[in-house]
Design a protein around this motif. Structure first.
Motif, short mmCIF file in Angstrom:
data_model
loop_
_atom_site.label_atom_id
_atom_site.label_comp_id
_atom_site.label_asym_id
_atom_site.label_seq_id
_atom_site.Cartn_x
_atom_site.Cartn_y
_atom_site.Cartn_z
N ARG A 111 92.53 92.67 11.56
CA ARG A 111 93.22 91.38 11.65
C ARG A 111 93.21 90.94 13.11
O ARG A 111 93.47 91.74 14.02
N ARG A 119 91.55 87.09 9.04
CA ARG A 119 92.11 88.08 8.14
C ARG A 119 91.37 89.40 8.27
O ARG A 119 90.19 89.44 8.64
N GLY A 138 89.75 92.95 6.67
CA GLY A 138 88.95 93.20 5.48
C GLY A 138 88.20 94.50 5.58
O GLY A 138 88.28 95.20 6.60
N THR A 139 87.51 94.83 4.52
CA THR A 139 86.71 96.04 4.49
C THR A 139 85.26 95.65 4.20
O THR A 139 84.99 94.57 3.67
N SER A 186 84.94 92.72 1.41
CA SER A 186 86.01 91.91 0.84
C SER A 186 85.76 90.44 1.19
O SER A 186 84.89 90.13 2.00
N SER A 187 86.53 89.54 0.56
CA SER A 187 86.13 88.12 0.58
C SER A 187 86.10 87.53 1.98
O SER A 187 85.12 86.88 2.37
N PHE A 188 87.16 87.71 2.74
CA PHE A 188 87.18 87.11 4.08
C PHE A 188 86.08 87.73 4.95
O PHE A 188 85.36 87.03 5.67
N ARG A 216 97.67 85.50 -3.76
CA ARG A 216 96.85 85.24 -2.55
C ARG A 216 97.76 85.08 -1.33
O ARG A 216 97.47 85.59 -0.26
N VAL A 276 99.29 88.55 -0.29
CA VAL A 276 98.39 89.43 0.47
C VAL A 276 98.20 88.87 1.88
O VAL A 276 98.12 89.63 2.85
N ALA A 277 98.17 87.54 1.99
CA ALA A 277 98.08 86.93 3.33
C ALA A 277 99.28 87.34 4.17
O ALA A 277 99.14 87.69 5.35
N ASP A 289 99.02 90.93 5.23
CA ASP A 289 98.05 91.07 6.32
C ASP A 289 98.71 90.68 7.65
O ASP A 289 98.53 91.33 8.67
N ARG A 290 99.49 89.61 7.61
CA ARG A 290 100.12 89.14 8.85
C ARG A 290 101.12 90.14 9.40
O ARG A 290 101.16 90.40 10.60
N GLY A 310 101.45 93.39 8.45
CA GLY A 310 101.03 94.78 8.39
C GLY A 310 101.79 95.59 7.36
O GLY A 310 102.25 96.70 7.62
N VAL A 313 93.05 89.87 -7.15
CA VAL A 313 93.21 89.16 -5.88
C VAL A 313 93.30 90.15 -4.72
O VAL A 313 92.64 90.00 -3.69
N GLN A 345 90.60 90.35 -1.63
CA GLN A 345 90.99 90.10 -0.24
C GLN A 345 90.92 91.35 0.63
O GLN A 345 90.69 91.25 1.84
N THR A 346 91.16 92.53 0.05
CA THR A 346 91.20 93.75 0.88
C THR A 346 90.12 94.75 0.53
O THR A 346 89.83 95.65 1.32
N LEU A 401 98.20 97.64 4.94
CA LEU A 401 97.62 96.80 6.00
C LEU A 401 98.26 97.10 7.35
O LEU A 401 98.00 96.40 8.33
#
Lengths: 552, 418
Positions: free
Chosen positions: A88, A93, A95-96, A102-104, B96, B99-100, B103-104, B106, B295, B299-300, B308
């Motif tokens: 991040r 974002r 990702g892996t 992953s998507s991003f 979505r 998960v955002a 991520d922000r 952690g 989702v 994303q991950t 995260l």
């Protein structure tokens, strides 16, 4: 809006016949003619003197979203642990990566290679809703999907009726409902036959049980419908017998079956093998006669599906092929049949340079690039992630531009494999301009995207700027600047902005009466209400309709 | 697009019936055409008129939305080891956002029921899975096994919509610990001792692979005579398109063997698929845990949980599980999205985002009332077979959905961060 001037670079823009020093002006997201005033200034100027400037890369055949891609992610945690991650950072974002990022991460990595457009080549109609949602989380690049129709029950019923208009209506309705960009056929009829447990379809005239049609009739009808509707991209065909020894003849028959209609042959490397299923030792590359056919038939284009050595994941809408491959390797197998159209198979695979078959597959892909005379008709792809990840594109480019590099790799391969390909006799080396063709100008033209793949006025402001380097891998792996829609998204080698990118779809018209009839017909068999099948524009992330109907 | 009213999608059980017609009179739902008894009882009586927004709560007292969002943002941004759990009934759009947020800040995030999801995913990661959409079962299946599940009770419209039990000459076999409503409608029933489920699966697999077996040992291991199991194996192999339905734990036996049972089913189905077509799937868990898993995975790269905290996604079974960290006290703040909320020890701040009628709403440090999908909120749910369907609100929203709240919290954290 803002303006950008890319000043003094070596412009490699083969679509406009340009290879020389010039400026590129971008205003409000699009390339514009240089202003008449010689003292005009842009909001930002990139000093590109000494650099190579190309349009943003365009991938005509990749798998970046949808249920099989996501199943590949879930099933393979082993390849996305330890260092295989993106952290991040600012607005980016995490990702892996692995073979299926992953998507991003997918968006960042594509853009990081200078690609600004990628087409997902295999979404079943019923998977479109999920895939479009996923597109919304693939940043920086424009996305589009090809919709699977080669085993579609309603399409096959229409083909059986021999009513061309009925096929056209069905194709248009499926495209409109899914907000798809183009039409894909995968093992036409063969997947349906496999799902029924019927006798394997191995030839273009084998009948599909219960539908009374043949693969030949399906692809002819689809190719005709695509042209009648004036879709920008021809029928995108994954033929019969993928990966099977001796399949080159089926592939040749398939191209002939189109009888001059436009067609794009997907990952054609996987369809170019000699030998026979009964005599595995006779396996070999048979690219020569197929490439010759392409050379003499201008309506045919191909993407290669280059295999690169290493660990990756096979993900295919061709269920029987997925099953065959998983049994061949004995590794874990994900299979998912989707009602009324295809499904998918996913299994890990490692391509090894000491493996006779894998070595031939690697060489066959390169033969395709070198044997098709007109680079506009051969697109660079690894069929990501099937032959390798798209991250291997710089390595493929290096192999095309450098015969010595090719021969060094060839020397490592089993001697028997070296003899079964013609690669050792091919001395051709791609020029920078030809690389620009197979990675952007050509794929854009094949897709019918007139606003992509070139740097003339009106083109999207998608530009990649490379530092020239004798190490071609390094040159193409690390562009210095990438501009997407006029915004500098890779600046001095670093990701700077994470714009989301657009979702491209073919803007087809559908007669409301046909829509109602087909929807009702769908509802008879489906496990869901037909009103929940079609997507609205609001279901897409930043949608952009591409015009249809212009072709004769 | 159709002009008639769009059908309603029921989120009560895993069927996700999307063909219901809601009738409202005098501001209330009075009939739900097409629904089963479970769906009707949930939907009938719901007010369909605009209403006042339920208040948020902060530290046990009512608060306005702005204050509550700031309080939630403060808890999460101060946290060094946040957890995000729940997401059983959240739209894909809401997930979505979740998960955002994870991520922000952690966070370790986990979707759905950890106890059944991790073994299910782990089995898939070892062996794969061999499945189909429910429409394939509806169209093709001729032999259907219900293994340790009772959809006649839990998924009332499953027979009518998906497996078409009793139609087209389909043969239905129930294997379960005892008779159920499903077994009473089946062609055959085999009582399975929950402690010997794995033995039975492995024996069936051996028979399909045509391995010679000792009858005495088979009977001792499974409780069934070899002849009965041979006949069963013949029926399975004789299918043209067989379907194996199993519940969330792939049987009724001990939870610790859930992963092994699921792997054994996959292996059996793979062996059957070498001879004929055969698939395995579940009738589906209630809500949208499958959508949330999808989702989180896109994303991950991981499901059903990802940590995260390191700045990038990690997922180690048994280590990255948020439920496990919750049980071991390895956290300093929790965001629970939708009930049922777990027990959270005193002194640790937590946020509940969900139904104001849920008992957790009064218990949490900060509570945000999320509109329920299908009632106040619209979006997408994903069925057990990966089919994504629209879920539509049936009244003007009284309060935002989870996705909107999460996006506000995310924005508040972003504004506050340097």
């Amino acid at each position: 809006m803002s303006s950008l001037l890319i000043k003094g670079g070596r412009i490699v823009d083969p679509a406009n016949g340009v290879d020389g020093t010039a400026d590129v002006w971008i205003r409000d997201g699009s390339v514009v003619a240089p202003p008449a005033d010689p003292d005009a200034r842009a909001d930002r100027t990139i000093d590109a003197r000494g650099y190579v400037v190309m349009p943003g890369g365009v991938d005509v055949h990749s798998h970046v979203a949808g249920s099989k891609v996501n199943a590949a992610r879930i099933m393979r945690p082993e390849e996305r642990r330890d260092a295989h991650a993106m952290r991040r950072w600012r607005d980016f974002r995490s990702g892996t990566i692995g073979s299926v990022p992953s998507s991003f991460a997918t968006g960042y990595l594509y853009a990081g290679l200078g690609y600004t457009t990628a087409v997902d080549a295999a979404i079943p109609p019923l998977g479109a809703r999920a895939a479009h949602a996923e597109f919304g989380d693939v940043p920086m690049i424009d996305k589009a999907m090809l919709v699977l129709m080669g085993n579609n029950h309603l399409v096959m019923e229409a083909v059986k009726s021999k009513d061309r208009a009925a096929v056209e209506r069905t194709v248009a309705w499926l495209l409109e409902s899914t907000r798809g960009f183009g039409v894909k056929a995968v093992n036409p009829g063969g997947v349906e036959q496999w799902k029924q447990g019927g006798a394997r379809i191995a030839g273009w005239d084998d009948p599909v049980d219960g539908f009374d049609v043949s693969p030949r009739e399906i692809v002819q009808a689809l190719a005709e419908a695509v042209d009648a509707l004036g879709l920008p991209h021809p029928l995108h065909l994954h033929g019969l017998n993928l990966g099977i020894a001796g399949n080159w003849e089926t592939t040749l028959d398939g191209m002939k079956a189109l009888e001059g209609r436009r067609v794009h042959m997907a990952h054609v490397q996987f369809h170019s093998y000699g030998g026979s299923p009964d005599a595995p030792a006779d396996f070999g590359a048979q690219v020569g006669p197929l490439a010759e056919f392409v050379n003499t038939h201008p309506g045919i284009t191909v993407d290669v599906g280059q295999v690169m050595f290493g660990d990756t994941t096979s993900t295919t809408a061709d269920g029987p092929t997925g099953h065959y491959l998983a049994n061949l390797t004995g590794r874990k197998w994900y299979n998912h049949d989707v009602e009324q159209e295809d499904g998918c198979g996913v299994s890990p695979i490692e391509y090894r340079d000491r493996n006779f078959v894998h070595a031939i597959q690697w060489a066959a892909g390169l033969e395709w690039f070198l044997r098709v005379d007109d680079p506009w008709r051969v697109a660079l792809s690894t069929d990501h992630p099937n032959g390798a990840s798209f991250r291997a594109y710089p390595d493929v480019i290096a192999l095309l531009m450098d015969r010595n590099f090719r021969n060094e790799t060839l020397a490592r391969l089993p001697e028997k494999a070296r003899e079964r390909t013609g690669l050792k006799d091919l001395t051709r080396e791609y020029t920078l301009s030809e690389i620009a063709v197979v990675t952007r100008a050509g794929p854009a033209r094949i897709l019918g995207l007139t606003h992509k793949g070139h740097l003339g006025p009106g083109a999207d402001g998608d530009v990649t700027i490379y530092a020239p380097d004798d190490d071609r891998r390094r040159m193409f792996a690390l562009p210095r600047w990438v501009v997407k829609g006029g915004e500098v998204v890779v600046d001095d080698g670093e990701l700077r902005a994470a714009s989301i990118g657009r979702s491209l779809f073919a803007d087809v018209g559908v007669d409301p009466a046909a829509r109602a009839t087909l929807s009702a017909r769908l509802g008879e068999a489906a496990s869901f209400h037909p009103a929940n099948f079609g997507l609205r524009l609001e279901d897409l992330c930043d949608p952009l309709g591409v015009g249809t109907g212009r072709r004769p | 697009m159709p002009t008639e009213p769009l059908p309603h999608t029921c989120t009560f059980c895993g069927c996700l019936c999307d063909d219901l017609v809601i009738r409202a009179e005098d501001g209330r739902v009075v009939e739900v055409l097409g629904a089963c008894a479970l769906g009707r009882s949930r939907l009938i009586g719901i007010e369909t008129t605009p209403g006042a927004a339920p208040p948020c709560r902060v530290d046990g007292t009512e608060a306005n939305a702005e204050k509550a969002v700031l309080a939630a943002a403060r808890i999460l941004s101060r946290s060094k080891a946040p957890l995000i759990v729940g997401l059983r009934q959240t739209t894909n759009e809401g997930t979505r956002q979740a998960v955002a947020l994870a991520d922000r800040i952690g966070a370790a995030i986990e979707v759905g029921d950890a106890a059944t999801a991790w073994p299910r995913i782990a089995a898939m990661q070892r062996s794969g899975s061999i499945g189909a959409t429910l429409g394939e079962v509806k169209a093709r299946a001729d032999v259907i096994v219900f293994w340790g599940c009772d959809p006649a009770t839990t998924h009332p419209r499953h027979f009518e919509r998906d497996s078409l039990v009793g139609r087209d000459g389909r043969r239905t076999i129930v294997m379960d610990s005892g008779e159920t409503d499903t077994s009473r409608r089946a062609d055959a029933f085999l009582a399975v001792d929950p402690d010997r489920e794995l033995n039975l699966l492995l024996t069936l697999r051996a028979l399909v692979r045509e391995v010679p077996l000792d009858p005495h040992r088979v009977e001792a291991a499974t409780g069934h005579p070899l002849s009965a199991l041979l006949e069963l194996a013949e029926t399975l192999q004789g299918a043209r398109y067989g379907t194996w339905f199993q519940g969330a734990s792939a049987g009724r036996g001990p939870a610790r063997l859930g992963e092994a049972r699921r792997q054994a089913v996959t292996a059996l189905v793979r062996d059957l698929a070498a001879k004929t077509r055969f698939v395995a799937l579940g009738p589906g868990e209630a809500g949208n845990a499958h959508g949330a898993e999808g989702v989180l995975a896109w994303q991950t790269g991981f499901a059903p949980g990802a940590d995260l905290g390191p700045g990038f996604p990690e997922s180690w079974p048994g280590d990255s599980s948020a439920a496990d960290r919750l049980a071991r006290g390895l956290f300093d703040a929790v965001l629970v999205i939708g009930g049922p909320a777990p027990a959270i020890p005193d002194g640790k701040p937590w946020i509940f985002l969900g139904d104001p009628e849920d008992e957790a709403f009064a218990r949490a440090t900060v509570s945000l009332p999320a509109g329920e999908p299908g009632i106040d909120d619209s979006g997408t749910f994903t069925r057990v077979d990966g089919v994504s369907l629209p879920v539509r609100a049936l009244r003007p929203a009284r309060t935002p959905g989870a996705g909107e709240w999460l996006s506000r919290v995310n924005a508040a954290i972003e504004r506050a961060s340097p």
